[in-house]
Design a protein around this motif. Structure first.
Motif, PDB file in Angstrom:
ATOM      1  N   ILE A 122      39.103  30.601  46.786  1.00 21.16           N
ATOM      2  CA  ILE A 122      40.481  31.115  45.696  1.00 21.16           C
ATOM      3  C   ILE A 122      40.728  30.461  44.641  1.00 21.16           C
ATOM      4  O   ILE A 122      40.996  31.361  43.706  1.00 21.16           O
ATOM      5  CB  ILE A 122      41.694  31.007  46.229  1.00 21.16           C
ATOM      6  N   GLY A 123      40.689  28.913  44.819  1.00 19.51           N
ATOM      7  CA  GLY A 123      41.067  28.550  43.035  1.00 19.51           C
ATOM      8  C   GLY A 123      39.708  28.434  42.315  1.00 19.51           C
ATOM      9  O   GLY A 123      39.793  29.031  41.162  1.00 19.51           O
ATOM     10  N   VAL A 124      38.214  28.944  43.395  1.00 19.98           N
ATOM     11  CA  VAL A 124      37.647  29.012  42.169  1.00 19.98           C
ATOM     12  C   VAL A 124      37.776  30.771  41.469  1.00 19.98           C
ATOM     13  O   VAL A 124      36.992  30.650  40.489  1.00 19.98           O
ATOM     14  CB  VAL A 124      35.809  28.865  42.643  1.00 19.98           C
ATOM     15  N   VAL A 125      37.830  31.229  42.204  1.00 23.17           N
ATOM     16  CA  VAL A 125      37.708  32.914  42.102  1.00 23.17           C
ATOM     17  C   VAL A 125      39.043  32.879  41.020  1.00 23.17           C
ATOM     18  O   VAL A 125      39.190  33.655  40.025  1.00 23.17           O
ATOM     19  CB  VAL A 125      38.404  34.284  42.971  1.00 23.17           C
ATOM     20  N   ALA A 152      38.593  34.203  37.101  1.00 24.65           N
ATOM     21  CA  ALA A 152      39.381  35.211  36.607  1.00 24.65           C
ATOM     22  C   ALA A 152      39.878  35.029  34.733  1.00 24.65           C
ATOM     23  O   ALA A 152      40.158  35.720  34.434  1.00 24.65           O
ATOM     24  CB  ALA A 152      40.369  35.744  37.732  1.00 24.65           C
ATOM     25  N   VAL A 153      40.144  33.424  35.363  1.00 19.52           N
ATOM     26  CA  VAL A 153      41.411  33.615  34.059  1.00 19.52           C
ATOM     27  C   VAL A 153      40.176  33.566  32.826  1.00 19.52           C
ATOM     28  O   VAL A 153      40.851  33.620  31.759  1.00 19.52           O
ATOM     29  CB  VAL A 153      42.459  31.861  33.783  1.00 19.52           C
ATOM     30  N   ALA A 183      37.765  35.129  32.508  1.00 19.86           N
ATOM     31  CA  ALA A 183      36.980  36.311  32.125  1.00 19.86           C
ATOM     32  C   ALA A 183      38.428  36.454  30.967  1.00 19.86           C
ATOM     33  O   ALA A 183      37.676  37.791  30.207  1.00 19.86           O
ATOM     34  CB  ALA A 183      36.682  36.867  33.716  1.00 19.86           C
ATOM     35  N   VAL A 184      39.511  36.419  31.556  1.00 15.72           N
ATOM     36  CA  VAL A 184      40.258  37.259  30.697  1.00 15.72           C
ATOM     37  C   VAL A 184      40.243  36.821  29.132  1.00 15.72           C
ATOM     38  O   VAL A 184      41.218  37.342  28.532  1.00 15.72           O
ATOM     39  CB  VAL A 184      41.595  37.134  31.323  1.00 15.72           C
ATOM     40  N   LEU A 185      40.038  35.799  29.544  1.00 16.67           N
ATOM     41  CA  LEU A 185      41.015  34.936  28.076  1.00 16.67           C
ATOM     42  C   LEU A 185      39.626  35.322  27.103  1.00 16.67           C
ATOM     43  O   LEU A 185      38.966  35.183  25.954  1.00 16.67           O
ATOM     44  CB  LEU A 185      40.239  32.961  27.991  1.00 16.67           C
ATOM     45  N   VAL A 186      37.985  35.327  27.772  1.00 18.51           N
ATOM     46  CA  VAL A 186      36.404  36.314  26.843  1.00 18.51           C
ATOM     47  C   VAL A 186      36.909  37.170  26.422  1.00 18.51           C
ATOM     48  O   VAL A 186      36.105  37.550  25.271  1.00 18.51           O
ATOM     49  CB  VAL A 186      35.732  36.042  27.741  1.00 18.51           C
ATOM     50  N   LEU A 187      37.320  38.092  27.400  1.00 22.11           N
ATOM     51  CA  LEU A 187      37.493  39.780  26.808  1.00 22.11           C
ATOM     52  C   LEU A 187      38.537  39.418  26.092  1.00 22.11           C
ATOM     53  O   LEU A 187      39.003  40.238  25.601  1.00 22.11           O
ATOM     54  CB  LEU A 187      37.778  40.183  28.286  1.00 22.11           C
TER      55      LEU A 187
END
Length: 55
Positions: A41-44, A48-49, A51-55
């Motif tokens: 869960i930590g890795v996911v 996700a964080v 991915a949100v920062l890059v997009l």
């Protein structure tokens, strides 16, 4: 006069040996599932964080 008390059934000695070697330790020999799930869960969350920062 010293009394030499012995447990005829040897149940006391067997219990002490059982308690000294950990008793229920066999249940903890497998992988720690909670730790593995927490790490996944930590890795996911980190992915996700990112991915949100890059997009």
């Amino acid at each position: 006069m010293a009394r030499n008390e012995q447990d005829p059934a040897a149940s006391t000695q067997q219990f002490r040996a059982f308690a000294n070697r950990g008793g229920g330790e066999a249940a903890k020999q497998g992988p720690n599932t909670g730790l593995i799930v927490g790490l996944v869960i930590g890795v996911v969350v980190v992915v996700a964080v990112i991915a949100v920062l890059v997009l």
